[in-house]
Design an enzyme around this catalytic site. Structure first.
Site, PDB file in Angstrom:
ATOM      1  N   LEU A  24      82.942  78.305  19.873  1.00 45.01           N
ATOM      2  CA  LEU A  24      83.386  78.296  18.486  1.00 45.01           C
ATOM      3  C   LEU A  24      84.323  79.476  18.257  1.00 45.01           C
ATOM      4  O   LEU A  24      84.104  80.559  18.796  1.00 45.01           O
ATOM      5  CB  LEU A  24      82.180  78.380  17.548  1.00 45.01           C
ATOM      6  N   ASN A  66      71.560  79.375  18.921  1.00 47.64           N
ATOM      7  CA  ASN A  66      71.847  78.691  20.175  1.00 47.64           C
ATOM      8  C   ASN A  66      70.683  78.899  21.131  1.00 47.64           C
ATOM      9  O   ASN A  66      69.996  79.917  21.075  1.00 47.64           O
ATOM     10  CB  ASN A  66      73.131  79.259  20.801  1.00 47.64           C
ATOM     11  N   HIS A 108      69.951  79.340  25.136  1.00 46.79           N
ATOM     12  CA  HIS A 108      70.691  79.712  26.344  1.00 46.79           C
ATOM     13  C   HIS A 108      69.724  79.781  27.519  1.00 46.79           C
ATOM     14  O   HIS A 108      68.631  80.345  27.384  1.00 46.79           O
ATOM     15  CB  HIS A 108      71.382  81.068  26.141  1.00 46.79           C
TER      16      HIS A 108
END
Length: 192
Positions: free
Chosen positions: A97, A111, A113
């Site tokens: 982004l 997010n 990960h």
């Protein structure tokens, strides 16, 4: 315009959406802390979109090819705002982004990960952990900032690296841990 309720979640995917599935299934619980109001993808043929549509969840699919990043992100932002999204959960969304997009949604993008951040930011995390001789790998849920995989860590789960593990075997076990960690951490995040 008033800020949307943090419990109204959009999930961004690029593929099959296994973490999306875990998030949606957790949202189906009677005492769920959040509601998934939109699933969005940068790939119109992402298999996760069909699954979300079959569950009655609104979808947004648009390829950035030919549009350029600014136009693509403007359309994505408009779809998120139209759905009154308060929190964005990246779940296998394979696009970076822009700083401008992150700034518009500061503190409201999370997010998952596949490493124990701050170790192994970026790609090939499992192979890198094995090559380093680590005893454990794992996954992290973090706030998205302009720095790749650099935001505050909200939750982590460790997964042992077993003798004879290769990146694929380790990835399978880490993914199972992600499916447990992400819904629980997202629920805590939207409730704060």
């Amino acid at each position: 315009m008033a800020e949307a309720d943090a419990r109204s979640v959009a999930i961004l995917i690029s593929g099959r959406g296994s973490n999306m599935t875990a998030l949606v299934e957790a949202a189906d619980a009677p005492d769920a802390a959040y509601k998934v109001v939109l699933v969005a993808s940068d790939k119109s043929d992402a298999p996760g979109l069909a699954w979300a549509r079959a569950r009655g969840i609104a979808i947004f699919a648009l390829s950035p090819k030919g549009l350029g990043k600014p136009a693509y992100e403007a359309a994505l932002d408009a779809a998120l705002r139209a759905a009154e999204v308060g929190t964005i959960a990246l779940a296998g969304y394979m696009r970076l982004l822009s700083d401008g997009f992150v700034a518009k949604w500061r503190g409201r993008i999370v997010n998952i990960h596949p490493s124990l951040l701050p170790r192994y930011k970026g790609l090939d995390t499992h192979a890198r952990a094995i090559a380093a001789g680590d005893a454990v790998a794992g996954c992290s849920v973090h706030i998205v900032t302009e720095e790749l995989d650099g935001g505050a860590v909200l939750g982590q789960a460790e997964v042992p690296i077993l003798p004879g593990d290769d990146a694929d075997r380790l990835a399978e076990r880490v993914l199972a841990a992600e499916h447990r960690l992400y819904p629980a951490t997202l629920a805590e995040f939207v409730a704060r």
